[in-house]
Motif scaffolding. Structure first.
Motif, PDB file in Angstrom:
ATOM      1  N   ILE A  89      45.597  39.234  44.297  1.00 31.26           N
ATOM      2  CA  ILE A  89      44.168  38.976  44.477  1.00 31.26           C
ATOM      3  C   ILE A  89      43.903  37.475  44.547  1.00 31.26           C
ATOM      4  N   THR A  93      42.049  35.550  47.548  1.00 35.48           N
ATOM      5  CA  THR A  93      40.859  34.768  47.236  1.00 35.48           C
ATOM      6  C   THR A  93      41.016  33.329  47.721  1.00 35.48           C
ATOM      7  N   LEU A 111      38.446  35.050  38.850  1.00 32.67           N
ATOM      8  CA  LEU A 111      39.887  35.295  38.822  1.00 32.67           C
ATOM      9  C   LEU A 111      40.629  34.246  38.002  1.00 32.67           C
TER      10      LEU A 111
END
Length: 155
Positions: A89, A93, A111
């Motif tokens: 992820i 991102t 995150l």
């Protein structure tokens, strides 16, 4: 808008504060700022490293030393999957940040915060590595928050 000078001319004082146009690629543009770009690259790099860290923990539990009783004790395979998912992820991102997405900016802040928590709980397995990643994540959060500018509403 100008201001009269003693000789009768006008000084160009520029637009009033808060009314400056956000030009693409300027320092005021959140997507094009150097801090955002550097944070995006760091997010991609730490994401790739988290992917490798997760793969190492999933494939061989012998890579990391066994620890005694610890409050946040999970199976190393579970930690491997946590780091792998966070890493994937994070890379996505970071690519979104390079593309200039404000959604990716918010996701990057969230995150990096999640990565700080995960690496804090990972401290007994790799203390120096975790502290370094935590410091990088703090910088990512700072860079993404300080360079986030909002464009004025257009009609």
């Amino acid at each position: 808008m100008g201001q009269p000078t003693p000789t009768g001319g006008n000084w160009n004082t520029g637009p009033a504060p808060g009314n400056a146009p956000l030009l693409p690629g300027s320092q005021n543009d959140g997507a094009g700022s150097v801090g955002t770009l550097f944070a995006a690259v760091l997010l991609i790099v730490t994401g790739c490293l988290a992917i490798f860290q997760g793969i190492a923990a999933i494939s061989k539990d012998d890579v990391y030393q066994r620890i005694g009783n610890y409050v946040f004790e999970f199976d190393l395979t579970a930690w491997g999957w946590i780091h792998l998912v966070i890493g994937i992820i994070a890379v996505l991102t970071g690519v979104g940040l390079i593309a200039g997405s404000n959604v990716a900016r918010g996701a990057g802040i969230a995150l990096a915060s999640l990565s700080i928590l995960a690496n804090f709980m990972w401290l007994p397995y790799q203390p120096w590595w975790s502290v370094i990643i935590i410091a990088i994540d703090v910088f990512i959060i700072w860079a993404l928050c300080t360079s986030w500018t909002h464009a004025p509403a257009t009609e």
